[in-house]
Design a protein around this motif. Sequence first.
Motif, mmCIF file in Angstrom:
data_model
loop_
_atom_site.group_PDB
_atom_site.id
_atom_site.type_symbol
_atom_site.label_atom_id
_atom_site.label_comp_id
_atom_site.label_asym_id
_atom_site.label_seq_id
_atom_site.Cartn_x
_atom_site.Cartn_y
_atom_site.Cartn_z
ATOM 1 N N TYR A 42 5.075 55.063 13.045
ATOM 2 C CA TYR A 42 3.950 54.200 12.921
ATOM 3 C C TYR A 42 3.134 54.087 14.130
ATOM 4 O O TYR A 42 1.929 54.002 14.325
ATOM 5 C CB TYR A 42 4.695 52.813 12.639
ATOM 6 N N HIS A 43 3.713 53.989 15.326
ATOM 7 C CA HIS A 43 3.034 53.672 16.795
ATOM 8 C C HIS A 43 2.149 54.759 16.877
ATOM 9 O O HIS A 43 1.198 54.766 17.599
ATOM 10 C CB HIS A 43 4.070 53.151 17.872
ATOM 11 N N ARG A 44 2.551 55.913 16.757
ATOM 12 C CA ARG A 44 1.960 57.207 16.962
ATOM 13 C C ARG A 44 0.697 57.054 16.041
ATOM 14 O O ARG A 44 -0.429 57.507 16.634
ATOM 15 C CB ARG A 44 2.609 58.580 16.860
ATOM 16 N N ARG A 45 0.757 56.905 14.978
ATOM 17 C CA ARG A 45 -0.402 56.756 13.903
ATOM 18 C C ARG A 45 -1.269 55.845 14.406
ATOM 19 O O ARG A 45 -2.647 56.106 14.386
ATOM 20 C CB ARG A 45 0.161 56.532 12.561
ATOM 21 N N VAL A 46 -0.652 54.352 14.949
ATOM 22 C CA VAL A 46 -1.822 53.510 15.695
ATOM 23 C C VAL A 46 -2.402 54.090 16.974
ATOM 24 O O VAL A 46 -3.608 53.956 16.862
ATOM 25 C CB VAL A 46 -0.881 52.243 15.902
ATOM 26 N N ARG A 47 -1.940 54.581 17.834
ATOM 27 C CA ARG A 47 -2.279 55.302 18.687
ATOM 28 C C ARG A 47 -3.373 56.336 18.530
ATOM 29 O O ARG A 47 -4.438 56.302 18.964
ATOM 30 C CB ARG A 47 -1.453 56.008 19.749
ATOM 31 N N ASP A 48 -3.244 57.087 17.506
ATOM 32 C CA ASP A 48 -4.180 58.173 17.012
ATOM 33 C C ASP A 48 -5.321 57.364 16.490
ATOM 34 O O ASP A 48 -6.263 57.687 16.529
ATOM 35 C CB ASP A 48 -3.506 59.098 15.984
ATOM 36 N N GLY A 49 -5.246 56.277 15.870
ATOM 37 C CA GLY A 49 -6.323 55.728 15.339
ATOM 38 C C GLY A 49 -7.043 54.885 16.260
ATOM 39 O O GLY A 49 -8.187 55.076 16.306
ATOM 40 N N TYR A 50 -6.597 54.424 17.405
ATOM 41 C CA TYR A 50 -7.303 53.869 18.493
ATOM 42 C C TYR A 50 -8.234 54.898 18.845
ATOM 43 O O TYR A 50 -9.406 54.688 19.219
ATOM 44 C CB TYR A 50 -6.476 53.359 19.411
ATOM 45 N N LEU A 51 -7.629 56.008 19.191
ATOM 46 C CA LEU A 51 -8.336 57.357 19.842
ATOM 47 C C LEU A 51 -9.374 58.000 18.904
ATOM 48 O O LEU A 51 -10.397 58.136 19.553
ATOM 49 C CB LEU A 51 -7.222 58.621 20.152
ATOM 50 N N ALA A 52 -9.020 57.893 17.525
ATOM 51 C CA ALA A 52 -10.066 58.045 16.766
ATOM 52 C C ALA A 52 -11.142 57.393 16.821
ATOM 53 O O ALA A 52 -12.637 57.739 16.701
ATOM 54 C CB ALA A 52 -9.636 58.261 15.357
ATOM 55 N N LEU A 53 -11.025 55.866 16.691
ATOM 56 C CA LEU A 53 -12.188 54.960 16.939
ATOM 57 C C LEU A 53 -13.058 55.116 18.164
ATOM 58 O O LEU A 53 -14.159 55.068 18.288
ATOM 59 C CB LEU A 53 -11.571 53.437 16.981
ATOM 60 N N ALA A 54 -12.239 55.374 19.301
ATOM 61 C CA ALA A 54 -12.939 55.691 20.692
ATOM 62 C C ALA A 54 -13.913 56.826 20.542
ATOM 63 O O ALA A 54 -14.973 57.006 21.032
ATOM 64 C CB ALA A 54 -11.993 55.752 21.727
ATOM 65 N N ARG A 55 -13.319 57.909 19.817
ATOM 66 C CA ARG A 55 -14.165 59.369 19.732
ATOM 67 C C ARG A 55 -15.398 59.036 19.081
ATOM 68 O O ARG A 55 -16.452 59.490 19.128
ATOM 69 C CB ARG A 55 -13.421 60.529 18.999
#
Length: 111
Positions: free
Chosen positions: A67-80
């Motif tokens: 779950y936490h990995r998906r959240v981190r990936d989500g934040y990084l996707a928003l930043a990109r």
Amino acid sequence: TIAHQGHGGGVPLDRLEWLIDYATAGLTPRLTVLLDVDVELGMRRRTDAYRTGLGEFNRFDGRDLAYHRRVRDGYLALARRAHDRYLVVDGASPADAVTARIWERVEPLLS
């Protein structure tokens, strides 16, 4: 909301984006600072905070690493997606380097 409920929890992103846009009348921050750390490091820091009385356990903390990995990936996707509005800072860097990097980006916005 996008990172936690969407990427982490599987709520359709288009629904969340519509809801956020509606609730904020389209208002977006000029700058979002994302302190990025490896998930395992972040979880160790949270555990250390509980042990020293600097943090309280919340419902997100009990979720698994996937779950936490998906959240981190989500934040990084928003930043990109909105790289002009995001500052991604390596949260594993020394505190003074993190502070300097953030201040470098924030100070021009204050004048």
